[in-house]
Design an enzyme around this catalytic site. Sequence first.
Site, PDB file in Angstrom:
ATOM      1  N   HIS A  45       0.862  -1.185   0.000  1.00  0.00           N
ATOM      2  CA  HIS A  45       0.000   0.000   0.000  1.00  0.00           C
ATOM      3  C   HIS A  45       0.896   1.231   0.000  1.00  0.00           C
ATOM      4  O   HIS A  45       1.801   1.346   0.814  1.00  0.00           O
ATOM      5  CB  HIS A  45      -0.879   0.008   1.247  1.00  0.00           C
ATOM      6  CG  HIS A  45      -1.653   1.280   1.419  1.00  0.00           C
ATOM      7  ND1 HIS A  45      -2.436   1.826   0.428  1.00  0.00           N
ATOM      8  CD2 HIS A  45      -1.757   2.136   2.487  1.00  0.00           C
ATOM      9  CE1 HIS A  45      -2.997   2.951   0.865  1.00  0.00           C
ATOM     10  NE2 HIS A  45      -2.599   3.159   2.094  1.00  0.00           N
TER      11      HIS A  45
ATOM     12  N   HIS B 137      -8.773   7.597  -1.717  1.00  0.00           N
ATOM     13  CA  HIS B 137      -7.676   7.224  -0.870  1.00  0.00           C
ATOM     14  C   HIS B 137      -6.398   7.014  -1.713  1.00  0.00           C
ATOM     15  O   HIS B 137      -5.769   7.999  -2.091  1.00  0.00           O
ATOM     16  CB  HIS B 137      -8.083   5.981  -0.064  1.00  0.00           C
ATOM     17  CG  HIS B 137      -7.117   5.574   0.998  1.00  0.00           C
ATOM     18  ND1 HIS B 137      -7.489   4.778   2.054  1.00  0.00           N
ATOM     19  CD2 HIS B 137      -5.795   5.805   1.158  1.00  0.00           C
ATOM     20  CE1 HIS B 137      -6.431   4.559   2.821  1.00  0.00           C
ATOM     21  NE2 HIS B 137      -5.409   5.178   2.306  1.00  0.00           N
TER      22      HIS B 137
ATOM     23  N   TYR C 235      30.693  20.381 -34.044  1.00  0.00           N
ATOM     24  CA  TYR C 235      30.361  20.129 -32.645  1.00  0.00           C
ATOM     25  C   TYR C 235      31.271  19.011 -32.149  1.00  0.00           C
ATOM     26  O   TYR C 235      31.513  18.055 -32.866  1.00  0.00           O
ATOM     27  CB  TYR C 235      28.895  19.702 -32.532  1.00  0.00           C
ATOM     28  CG  TYR C 235      28.449  19.461 -31.109  1.00  0.00           C
ATOM     29  CD1 TYR C 235      27.840  20.473 -30.373  1.00  0.00           C
ATOM     30  CD2 TYR C 235      28.639  18.227 -30.507  1.00  0.00           C
ATOM     31  CE1 TYR C 235      27.433  20.253 -29.062  1.00  0.00           C
ATOM     32  CE2 TYR C 235      28.242  17.999 -29.201  1.00  0.00           C
ATOM     33  CZ  TYR C 235      27.636  19.019 -28.479  1.00  0.00           C
ATOM     34  OH  TYR C 235      27.238  18.796 -27.182  1.00  0.00           O
TER      35      TYR C 235
ATOM     36  N   HIS D 106       0.928   5.748  -1.173  1.00  0.00           N
ATOM     37  CA  HIS D 106       0.220   6.916  -1.693  1.00  0.00           C
ATOM     38  C   HIS D 106       1.045   7.489  -2.847  1.00  0.00           C
ATOM     39  O   HIS D 106       1.251   8.705  -2.939  1.00  0.00           O
ATOM     40  CB  HIS D 106       0.017   7.974  -0.605  1.00  0.00           C
ATOM     41  CG  HIS D 106      -1.003   7.603   0.426  1.00  0.00           C
ATOM     42  ND1 HIS D 106      -1.803   8.529   1.062  1.00  0.00           N
ATOM     43  CD2 HIS D 106      -1.370   6.402   0.937  1.00  0.00           C
ATOM     44  CE1 HIS D 106      -2.598   7.909   1.933  1.00  0.00           C
ATOM     45  NE2 HIS D 106      -2.348   6.613   1.882  1.00  0.00           N
TER      46      HIS D 106
ATOM     47  N   ASP E  42       1.554  -5.706 -19.858  1.00  0.00           N
ATOM     48  CA  ASP E  42       2.558  -6.598 -19.269  1.00  0.00           C
ATOM     49  C   ASP E  42       2.252  -6.921 -17.812  1.00  0.00           C
ATOM     50  O   ASP E  42       2.771  -7.905 -17.263  1.00  0.00           O
ATOM     51  CB  ASP E  42       3.956  -5.944 -19.340  1.00  0.00           C
ATOM     52  CG  ASP E  42       4.588  -6.046 -20.726  1.00  0.00           C
ATOM     53  OD1 ASP E  42       4.235  -6.964 -21.487  1.00  0.00           O
ATOM     54  OD2 ASP E  42       5.452  -5.192 -21.028  1.00  0.00           O
TER      55      ASP E  42
END
Lengths: 238, 238, 238, 238
Positions: free
Chosen positions: A94, A168, A231, A96, A119
């Site tokens: 779990h 949540h 370059y 956030h 996938d």
Amino acid sequence: MLDQLKIEVCAANRSLVDHDLVTLTWGNVSGIDRQSGRVVIKPSGVDYHDLMPEHMVVVDLDGNRIEGELNPSSDTATHVWLYRNFSAIGGVTHTHSRYATMYSQCRREIPCLGTTHADHFHGPVPVTRPLTESEVAQAYEANTGKVITERFADLDPIAMPAVLVAGHAPFAWGPSAKKSVENAVALEAVAQMTLGCQQIMAGQQDNAVPRLEAYVLEKHYQRKHGPDAYYGQAKSSS
Amino acid sequence: MLDQLKIEVCAANRSLVDHDLVTLTWGNVSGIDRQSGRVVIKPSGVDYHDLMPEHMVVVDLDGNRIEGELNPSSDTATHVWLYRNFSAIGGVTHTHSRYATMYSQCRREIPCLGTTHADHFHGPVPVTRPLTESEVAQAYEANTGKVITERFADLDPIAMPAVLVAGHAPFAWGPSAKKSVENAVALEAVAQMTLGCQQIMAGQQDNAVPRLEAYVLEKHYQRKHGPDAYYGQAKSSS
Amino acid sequence: MLDQLKIEVCAANRSLVDHDLVTLTWGNVSGIDRQSGRVVIKPSGVDYHDLMPEHMVVVDLDGNRIEGELNPSSDTATHVWLYRNFSAIGGVTHTHSRYATMYSQCRREIPCLGTTHADHFHGPVPVTRPLTESEVAQAYEANTGKVITERFADLDPIAMPAVLVAGHAPFAWGPSAKKSVENAVALEAVAQMTLGCQQIMAGQQDNAVPRLEAYVLEKHYQRKHGPDAYYGQAKSSS
Amino acid sequence: MLDQLKIEVCAANRSLVDHDLVTLTWGNVSGIDRQSGRVVIKPSGVDYHDLMPEHMVVVDLDGNRIEGELNPSSDTATHVWLYRNFSAIGGVTHTHSRYATMYSQCRREIPCLGTTHADHFHGPVPVTRPLTESEVAQAYEANTGKVITERFADLDPIAMPAVLVAGHAPFAWGPSAKKSVENAVALEAVAQMTLGCQQIMAGQQDNAVPRLEAYVLEKHYQRKHGPDAYYGQAKSSS
């Protein structure tokens, strides 16, 4: 007891930081030993950097603390609910994490837009219904598990190893604690890319963005890659 | 055999992490030894931090494993298809980097909006057509190569060293494994900036954003830079 | 004097870098010793990596320097105003963290969209009114404190430990310097997620984003997880 | 010669990586010794991690190499043009930092929306006109300098230490090489926040985002902070 599992669960919790899934202490991983029916879970509110295997808390499938000095995660009742109802899973994560939480807050599923999603998730990642006021008042964390398993009445938790809890944040799971973290990582990536895709397609104003003049394109490409490139340190470098 | 190439390809794969192009194990780099027709490629599903040159897998141009104990990347058939059809390239990079994948999922090319783009890509970065159901059912990875080379019928793979596979993610290439990674890095940067440009131009609501009051602008500028500046440790610092 | 508090405040200032809340020297944390009425604060314009406890500046509740060789933060007058008016707080954090500053610049409160927000802020995070021209001209930093406490006339600073100063940036506080930083971290996270939510919901153009073909979803899921999976090093890995 | 300046310019170039302003080798910093009229600048195409003070190249105010084995940055002619025309500056930084480059590509100035901006830039950050085809064909890099100074006809380069070159990317400057990097850092931050502000204000669809139910807000706030809080290891922790 369960020394190996404690090491695994501790490492899985610490890996949340490496995968950039957590802020402060907003996340927890658990693992289960199916033989004994014991769940090993992160202690509540402890910093990931300080976590050691011996800090892990052992609870039974009703969420009662069996071993450990610290309080288990305040989300323990959700974890054990999932273990009781999804018999094939071995780990739960779990967090956030930012983008998956945005979709949770918007209460919108994450559609399957590409192979990165395919996938890991066999279809759109679902959202639960909101909890009712009485579900929040009593046994809130167990009821968080209940709205998840309710949403999975017609879904296979192995083929769809994640969910967005409305208002949540996400829960993910898998055959082990480590695999549940990997699914949380994949979920965050597809959430971010889904939002980006919505933004790209909203950009029908796209033609408002000025294209680079063809002569500047030519100049820049040739000064790095053309026969007279100047370059870098040698003309042959490209 | 091919010890030097294994070292280079291993380093190129590990650099994907430093360039922030990969999540979990979602990316692979290969390099070719044109003389022997051998391709060195990342083993499938192995973590970048654990990769050592001796883990690299050697395959022939048909994708058959010639050397190595591990399975080659599941995308090997795409890599060898590209080497067979783009004779000037020496390295291939496949990632699911966030912004380039968003454009792949949206199936929209990346237009040339600035010199950063022009320094690397000689025009808009193209998108393939989607694979058909039968192309997915049989020889999926080789067919991923086929839709790429089909898209390049009128394009020079040296001047345009990347492509977006529709619904999937980008492939980039170059004269070496390392250069193919650099092109993947450049692609990700221009993809991110292209999305940002679309968002800026969509912001014709721009005038809705309140400007800072002139007197606050003045105050803040002067408290740091004016004759009576009091920010920092000495008035002379600016 | 106040050696322990200097160590805490110094550590809290340095943690701003770890939490990715600061750019250059744009942020400062202070802590108060309520018994002596002394405030310990970061010196102005000093790099976080060079900060040592002995660099901390001690001021009284009027902002007069009591100890320390360096000038205190140019925002000191705002900090002491807050300590004088919010008697329950022990630490104050000011940053220009990206997302919270965006909302400050837009002068829009951050609504409560999810439990991440509810875990830290008891309602929408408020915005101050802009300062008037005369408030900017005289005692600018003290007046920044004044518009904050004015906004909190009907708010409890313990239940709402942060504010957005209009056109400027956030201030956060808490029972200690460390807790004030944690509230600043939480504020930045909820600001970022609130913007993301607005963007998701604005995406009613969402249906414009092409979904992945079902047969590609199936192929990718099965090549990693099906009975004939060929991703990774062993069929049993999922 | 100019040993101290080489050390400073080398450190300033390396700091571009720490400030997350550069991708690959897309950026260069220089510094000038006004007494001798010599400019010290990064060599072209060299990785920042490998840069040592002795690699720095010394050029005169016409851009001719005076000392050093490597080629100077391909943008050297722009740097020396700025030193010739802005007599008060001591350092110049050119990057393709993401957000500032987005505004350059969109050819839109960055308005002053907050005090972060006002702390560094005394008004909106201006954009040059595009170069004409003949300005690109001949003396491209010097003409890049020319369109910058043309834009500054009525601007003070000390009060406005940055510019966006249309279709290209930003240049910033300051009294020293280090200060020019700091201005480039500030520019990137304000560019990112300006885009974010446009997005927030575009979100008048804001009300479409579901607010968290009041009873969930209450539950989450109280389980962490209320009298019966059960988050963390002790009720007294908040």
